[in-house]
Write a protein that holds these residues in place. Structure first.
Motif, PDB file in Angstrom:
ATOM      1  N   GLY A  76      16.459 -89.097   5.277  1.00 44.47           N
ATOM      2  CA  GLY A  76      15.269 -88.020   5.454  1.00 44.47           C
ATOM      3  C   GLY A  76      14.235 -88.945   6.341  1.00 44.47           C
ATOM      4  O   GLY A  76      13.517 -88.501   7.057  1.00 44.47           O
ATOM      5  N   GLN A  79      14.983 -89.463   9.941  1.00 39.69           N
ATOM      6  CA  GLN A  79      14.839 -88.458  10.838  1.00 39.69           C
ATOM      7  C   GLN A  79      13.461 -87.859  10.931  1.00 39.69           C
ATOM      8  O   GLN A  79      13.117 -87.007  11.818  1.00 39.69           O
ATOM      9  CB  GLN A  79      15.788 -87.253  10.658  1.00 39.69           C
ATOM     10  CG  GLN A  79      16.175 -86.466  11.847  1.00 39.69           C
ATOM     11  CD  GLN A  79      17.163 -85.333  11.890  1.00 39.69           C
ATOM     12  OE1 GLN A  79      18.237 -86.016  11.411  1.00 39.69           O
ATOM     13  NE2 GLN A  79      17.032 -84.121  12.127  1.00 39.69           N
ATOM     14  N   GLY A 110      15.371 -76.666   8.203  1.00 39.77           N
ATOM     15  CA  GLY A 110      15.799 -77.886   8.334  1.00 39.77           C
ATOM     16  C   GLY A 110      14.485 -78.988   7.873  1.00 39.77           C
ATOM     17  O   GLY A 110      14.370 -79.999   8.797  1.00 39.77           O
ATOM     18  N   GLY A 112      13.904 -81.239   5.776  1.00 45.08           N
ATOM     19  CA  GLY A 112      13.880 -82.831   5.708  1.00 45.08           C
ATOM     20  C   GLY A 112      12.982 -82.806   4.496  1.00 45.08           C
ATOM     21  O   GLY A 112      12.851 -82.192   3.653  1.00 45.08           O
ATOM     22  N   ASP A 131      15.651 -76.348   3.223  1.00 42.02           N
ATOM     23  CA  ASP A 131      16.705 -77.303   3.713  1.00 42.02           C
ATOM     24  C   ASP A 131      17.846 -77.142   2.763  1.00 42.02           C
ATOM     25  O   ASP A 131      17.813 -76.340   1.832  1.00 42.02           O
ATOM     26  CB  ASP A 131      16.130 -78.861   3.314  1.00 42.02           C
ATOM     27  CG  ASP A 131      16.927 -79.936   4.085  1.00 42.02           C
ATOM     28  OD1 ASP A 131      16.239 -80.132   5.051  1.00 42.02           O
ATOM     29  OD2 ASP A 131      18.025 -80.299   3.509  1.00 42.02           O
ATOM     30  N   THR A 136      17.150 -83.254  -0.877  1.00 43.93           N
ATOM     31  CA  THR A 136      16.277 -83.279   0.215  1.00 43.93           C
ATOM     32  C   THR A 136      15.067 -82.378   0.094  1.00 43.93           C
ATOM     33  O   THR A 136      14.102 -82.291   0.110  1.00 43.93           O
ATOM     34  CB  THR A 136      16.902 -83.060   1.705  1.00 43.93           C
ATOM     35  OG1 THR A 136      17.930 -84.108   1.602  1.00 43.93           O
ATOM     36  CG2 THR A 136      16.009 -83.206   2.649  1.00 43.93           C
ATOM     37  N   ALA A 173      19.662 -80.988  11.785  1.00 40.92           N
ATOM     38  CA  ALA A 173      20.046 -82.284  11.300  1.00 40.92           C
ATOM     39  C   ALA A 173      21.068 -82.758  12.271  1.00 40.92           C
ATOM     40  O   ALA A 173      22.218 -82.014  12.807  1.00 40.92           O
ATOM     41  CB  ALA A 173      20.982 -81.987   9.983  1.00 40.92           C
ATOM     42  N   ARG A 175      22.493 -85.934  12.023  1.00 39.39           N
ATOM     43  CA  ARG A 175      23.249 -87.150  11.253  1.00 39.39           C
ATOM     44  C   ARG A 175      24.271 -86.242  10.391  1.00 39.39           C
ATOM     45  O   ARG A 175      24.037 -85.119   9.936  1.00 39.39           O
ATOM     46  CB  ARG A 175      22.382 -87.899  10.530  1.00 39.39           C
ATOM     47  CG  ARG A 175      21.337 -88.562  11.449  1.00 39.39           C
ATOM     48  CD  ARG A 175      20.513 -89.839  10.554  1.00 39.39           C
ATOM     49  NE  ARG A 175      21.417 -90.817  10.634  1.00 39.39           N
ATOM     50  CZ  ARG A 175      21.574 -91.908  11.369  1.00 39.39           C
ATOM     51  NH1 ARG A 175      20.938 -91.807  12.565  1.00 39.39           N
ATOM     52  NH2 ARG A 175      22.357 -92.731  11.139  1.00 39.39           N
ATOM     53  N   SER A 177      26.321 -85.463   6.773  1.00 39.09           N
ATOM     54  CA  SER A 177      25.344 -85.067   5.493  1.00 39.09           C
ATOM     55  C   SER A 177      25.424 -86.173   4.552  1.00 39.09           C
ATOM     56  O   SER A 177      26.215 -87.291   4.673  1.00 39.09           O
ATOM     57  CB  SER A 177      26.318 -83.776   4.819  1.00 39.09           C
ATOM     58  OG  SER A 177      27.519 -84.193   4.604  1.00 39.09           O
ATOM     59  N   THR A 182      24.288 -92.610   6.575  1.00 39.19           N
ATOM     60  CA  THR A 182      24.722 -91.342   7.389  1.00 39.19           C
ATOM     61  C   THR A 182      24.908 -92.013   8.843  1.00 39.19           C
ATOM     62  O   THR A 182      24.423 -92.709   9.390  1.00 39.19           O
ATOM     63  CB  THR A 182      23.794 -90.243   7.603  1.00 39.19           C
ATOM     64  OG1 THR A 182      22.666 -90.676   7.958  1.00 39.19           O
ATOM     65  CG2 THR A 182      23.729 -89.843   6.014  1.00 39.19           C
ATOM     66  N   TYR A 191      25.400 -79.886  15.240  1.00 41.54           N
ATOM     67  CA  TYR A 191      24.065 -79.860  14.494  1.00 41.54           C
ATOM     68  C   TYR A 191      23.806 -78.969  13.562  1.00 41.54           C
ATOM     69  O   TYR A 191      24.597 -77.497  13.460  1.00 41.54           O
ATOM     70  CB  TYR A 191      22.916 -79.722  15.497  1.00 41.54           C
ATOM     71  CG  TYR A 191      22.718 -80.831  16.473  1.00 41.54           C
ATOM     72  CD1 TYR A 191      23.479 -81.886  16.642  1.00 41.54           C
ATOM     73  CD2 TYR A 191      21.693 -80.549  17.629  1.00 41.54           C
ATOM     74  CE1 TYR A 191      23.140 -82.909  17.719  1.00 41.54           C
ATOM     75  CE2 TYR A 191      21.452 -81.526  18.510  1.00 41.54           C
ATOM     76  CZ  TYR A 191      22.330 -82.633  18.525  1.00 41.54           C
ATOM     77  OH  TYR A 191      22.225 -83.632  19.578  1.00 41.54           O
TER      78      TYR A 191
END
Length: 400
Positions: A76, A79, A110, A112, A131, A136, A173, A175, A177, A182, A191
């Motif tokens: 988290g 990003q 999303g 994060g 999310d 997260t 996202a 990356r 999971s 990651t 994505y």
């Protein structure tokens, strides 16, 4: 961070322990573990608290003093939007209007760890952060707890009923999971949510989408304003803005944030490159945001400069014009390109420390620096590139 670690950390004992720890960089971790275990704290709780302390220290450049009051996951934080950039995102949404007197309602899909939602809530926008990952979403709930007009929903973005919202912010996202170790996802269709879904949503409501600065420009929708953002010379993101969030007449933007403020260059589209010219007394290296936005030609014309070589992002001019959009270098000498002759030339000048910059040539600066066997008290900068299509080695000094 796993779910069990988060549960332990969010207990009264866990939060007290975390807040009691000194700054991470000032402690001996091995000694701290031993002392905390002797004090009766469970091994899992000690590990979770020290891990959070480390992440808070790592987060300071992005979140300033707020980092010491937040929770993070490794992925988290990786990003998360810098707070300074998130404030600019929030400012776009603050300019929206509704048909009634009620505040604009924004959904952050999303979210994060909640960095963008925090910036929105801080200026009294109503924001619902969403999310798909349970841990997260829980971390975002903790970070957004001080803001009464923010709420968090644990759900995939695609499952949220969007009828109650006026606008959406998406940070898909990019990356795999998980919360640690990651890897980056390269295909936009992978994505979460996918770009096709995000761009489809932009046909229904005002939408902003955060993407990596190297995102394929061919995939930028024609109706989007694309803005590349650079922070202290580091290119950090590309934002796509749709509908009322996009500015009229602007489709390309390079925004530079520095210690002294913000500057921006905008255009209706990609600019035409300037013509190739003779090597002048100065070489300019445009900021990465200018390069990615393809505004090099517009920058050249403001500087009275020309391209050093076709397709290479260096400009040259006979005179110096100060600009925040490029680094300027004064050309001292043109040195031999041949490696053996170049090594001798640097030895003659007693150059022991050499910054090597390159564009348009296949050179590994670190390997070349080793082969040059530099010795001496002097420092210098070497630009390896092409001028009018031919390889050149330019000994330069940076203009401060």
């Amino acid at each position: 961070m796993e779910r069990t670690e988060l549960v332990e950390l969010l207990s009264p004992e866990g939060l007290r322990l975390l807040d009691s720890l000194p700054a991470y960089g000032t402690i001996d971790v091995v000694r701290a573990v031993s002392e905390l275990r002797k004090a009766g704290h469970a091994a899992g709780l000690v590990a979770a608290a020290l891990s959070q302390s480390r992440l808070r220290a790592k987060a300071a450049p992005k979140f300033d003093e707020f980092a010491s009051r937040m929770l993070f996951t490794e992925a988290g934080l990786e990003q998360a939007t810098r707070l300074r950039v998130a404030a600019l995102h929030a400012g776009r949404f603050a300019g929206l209007r509704t048909d009634t007197d009620r505040p604009v309602r924004i959904v952050d899909l999303g979210c994060g760890i909640g960095g963008d939602a925090m910036a929105m809530a801080a200026i009294d926008l109503d924001v619902t952060a969403v999310d798909a990952d349970e841990v997260t979403a829980s971390v975002a709930s903790y970070n957004l707890a001080p803001f009464p007009r923010a709420s968090v929903v644990h759900s995939p973005a695609e499952d949220v009923n969007l009828d109650d919202f006026d606008a959406a912010w998406l940070d898909p996202a990019r990356r795999t999971s998980g919360h640690n170790n990651t890897s980056r996802i390269t295909r936009p269709e992978d994505y979460s949510p996918s770009l096709d879904w995000a761009f489809g949503l932009a046909q229904r409501m005002p939408v902003g989408v955060k993407l990596g600065p190297g995102h394929d420009r061919d995939l930028i929708p024609a109706d989007a304003e694309a803005q590349w953002v650079s922070v202290d010379g580091q290119l950090v993101e590309m934002g796509l803005w749709f509908g009322a969030l996009a500015r009229e007449g602007i489709r390309r933007s390079a925004l530079l944030l520095t210690a002294t403020g913000a500057v921006e260059m905008t255009a209706e589209g990609d600019s035409d490159d300037a013509p190739v010219g003779e090597l002048g007394s100065y070489v300019y290296e445009p900021d990465g945001a200018i390069i990615r936005a393809r505004l090099i030609g517009d920058l050249a014309r403001t500087l009275g400069a020309e391209m050093l070589s076709e397709g290479i992002a260096y400009l040259t001019a006979p005179t110096l014009v100060q600009t925040p959009f490029a680094s300027a270098f004064r050309v001292l000498e043109v040195l031999p390109v041949d490696e053996k002759k170049l090594r001798l030339a640097l030895q003659e000048r007693r150059i022991g420390t050499l910054e090597i910059k390159k564009r348009g040539v296949d050179v590994d600066p670190a390997a070349l620096r080793s082969r040059l066997k530099l010795k001496g008290p002097e420092s210098a900068t070497l630009i390896l590139t092409r001028a009018a299509g031919h390889r050149v080695a330019l000994l330069v000094e940076r203009v401060r």
